[in-house]
Design an enzyme around this catalytic site. Structure first.
Site, PDB file in Angstrom:
ATOM      1  N   TYR A  35      48.016  55.256  47.129  1.00  0.00           N
ATOM      2  CA  TYR A  35      48.291  56.040  45.932  1.00  0.00           C
ATOM      3  C   TYR A  35      47.409  55.589  44.780  1.00  0.00           C
ATOM      4  CZ  TYR A  35      50.915  52.190  43.744  1.00  0.00           C
ATOM      5  OH  TYR A  35      51.260  50.998  43.170  1.00  0.00           O
ATOM      6  N   LYS A 149      45.789  49.719  47.407  1.00  0.00           N
ATOM      7  CA  LYS A 149      46.900  50.287  46.632  1.00  0.00           C
ATOM      8  C   LYS A 149      47.749  51.139  47.577  1.00  0.00           C
ATOM      9  CE  LYS A 149      47.633  52.130  41.954  1.00  0.00           C
ATOM     10  NZ  LYS A 149      48.447  51.048  41.399  1.00  0.00           N
ATOM     11  N   GLU A 181      48.755  37.885  40.488  1.00  0.00           N
ATOM     12  CA  GLU A 181      48.925  38.997  39.550  1.00  0.00           C
ATOM     13  C   GLU A 181      50.410  39.165  39.293  1.00  0.00           C
ATOM     14  OE1 GLU A 181      47.594  42.668  41.381  1.00  0.00           O
ATOM     15  OE2 GLU A 181      48.636  42.222  43.242  1.00  0.00           O
ATOM     16  N   LEU A 205      45.269  43.379  43.224  1.00  0.00           N
ATOM     17  CA  LEU A 205      44.738  44.733  43.129  1.00  0.00           C
ATOM     18  C   LEU A 205      43.558  44.732  42.149  1.00  0.00           C
ATOM     19  CD1 LEU A 205      45.511  47.684  44.079  1.00  0.00           C
ATOM     20  CD2 LEU A 205      46.210  48.002  41.707  1.00  0.00           C
TER      21      LEU A 205
HETATM   22  C1  LIG Z   1      50.185  45.102  41.825  1.00  0.00           C
HETATM   23  C2  LIG Z   1      49.359  45.704  40.719  1.00  0.00           C
HETATM   24  N1  LIG Z   1      48.363  44.972  40.173  1.00  0.00           N
HETATM   25  C3  LIG Z   1      47.609  45.444  39.176  1.00  0.00           C
HETATM   26  C4  LIG Z   1      47.822  46.721  38.650  1.00  0.00           C
HETATM   27  C5  LIG Z   1      46.949  47.230  37.518  1.00  0.00           C
HETATM   28  O1  LIG Z   1      46.037  48.188  37.975  1.00  0.00           O
HETATM   29  P1  LIG Z   1      45.490  49.335  37.002  1.00  0.00           P
HETATM   30  O2  LIG Z   1      44.890  48.657  35.821  1.00  0.00           O
HETATM   31  O3  LIG Z   1      44.481  50.038  37.815  1.00  0.00           O
HETATM   32  O4  LIG Z   1      46.656  50.194  36.638  1.00  0.00           O
HETATM   33  C6  LIG Z   1      48.823  47.522  39.190  1.00  0.00           C
HETATM   34  C7  LIG Z   1      49.036  48.874  38.668  1.00  0.00           C
HETATM   35  O5  LIG Z   1      50.012  49.493  38.855  1.00  0.00           O
HETATM   36  C8  LIG Z   1      49.613  47.003  40.261  1.00  0.00           C
HETATM   37  O6  LIG Z   1      50.583  47.742  40.814  1.00  0.00           O
END
Ligand SMILES: Cc1ncc(COP(=O)(O)O)c(C=O)c1O
Length: 287
Positions: A35, A149, A181, A205
């Site tokens: 997603y 993701k 994270e 991610l």
């Molecule tokens: C586990 C995780 N890490 C980092 C992020 C941040 O990613 P982004 O800046 O692309 O929203 C998300 C975003 O939902 C996430 O689910």
């Protein structure tokens, strides 16, 4: 607020109450899908090419063919945005391996399921930006492909609930003594005037907002390092930030009840937050 918004499912736009997916869909049975979440400011998607690139990487990672090229995705996302009655949105799109008789191995000749919806973009409140937010911490026990993701989010769901249980905003995770994270955000720290971010490897991610903070830091001449961050360095940091598409950048006030730095947003956060706000309208116009 419209309680039956228009969503997209497999070629059709329709009210969400009429969008139906098979109980055999592998997204439902296995969490076998990927997603994206794309923030939309004033009806313009923010960093869409970056999100579509990451979508492709996630699809590659689960060995699922992309059902559309970037141009078609772009057109579809913009069409969905135009059908919503609000300007600032959060577009959610997911692709699953489709509906098939339950068997772990990939089915042959099955069309993927493509679903998209768009919700109002709920950004942090003014108080959260002004005072920072509390987080808790936990050992990261998720699988080792956190760079994808995927819709299989149970590990993240359980971590987020730990935070929710005590009224915290996020759960910041450590694996083998190092910062990874948070359950739905990347985490950056500041030490001695330098922004320090964990490397984009299989354990986190690759956040689109994480990348944006790097760009904005470079432009603003804010020193930045990418390297592993130990738990001790994180806990004793001058500042800690969360970054995500719906949080933008947000300062951490306390971790497990103990203040980070001065217990609120620090000077580097304020600069980064301002840089982010300055970039939003221009980037949104570029779409
Ligand atoms: C586990 C995780 N890490 C980092 C992020 C941040 O990613 P982004 O800046 O692309 O929203 C998300 C975003 O939902 C996430 O689910």
């Amino acid at each position: 607020m419209n309680d039956d918004p228009i969503v997209y499912l497999n070629g059709d736009f329709l009210p969400s109450s009429q969008a139906k997916v098979s109980v055999l869909d592998r997204g439902f049975i296995y969490g076998d899908g990927v997603y994206e979440v794309i923030p939309v400011y004033h009806r313009a998607p923010f960093r869409m090419p970056h999100h579509l690139k990451r979508l492709q990487q996630s699809l590659n990672g689960i060995r699922l063919a992309n059902p559309m090229d970037d141009e078609a995705w772009d057109a579809l996302v913009r069409d969905l945005i135009a059908r919503q009655p609000f300007d600032d949105q959060s577009v959610y799109l997911q692709v699953t391996r489709g509906a098939a008789k339950r068997d772990h191995a990939f089915p042959k000749g099955v069309a993927p399921t493509v679903f998209m919806m768009s919700n109002p973009l709920v950004l942090p409140t003014r108080d959260q930006v002004e005072f920072g937010v509390p987080v808790v911490s936990a050992d990261d026990n998720r699988w080792l492909r956190c760079d994808l993701k995927t819709t299989s989010l149970l590990g993240n769901v359980l971590m987020r609930q730990r935070a929710a249980d005590v009224g915290a905003v996020e759960c910041v995770m450590f694996r083998d003594g190092h910062l990874t994270e948070a359950s739905a955000s990347n985490v950056l720290i500041v030490r001695g005037g330098t922004i320090v971010a964990p490397p984009k490897d299989n354990q986190i991610l690759p956040g689109i907002t994480y990348d944006a903070t790097h760009e904005f830091a470079r432009e603003a001449g804010m020193p930045m390092e990418v390297r592993p961050v130990s738990r001790d360095e994180a806990i004793s940091a001058d500042e800690m930030w969360l970054s995500s598409s719906t949080k933008e950048v947000l300062a951490v006030s306390t971790l497990d009840g103990k203040p980070i730095g001065g217990g609120g947003p620090g000077p580097m956060f304020r600069r980064m937050y301002q840089a982010f706000q300055n970039h939003k309208p221009a980037a949104a116009r570029r779409g």
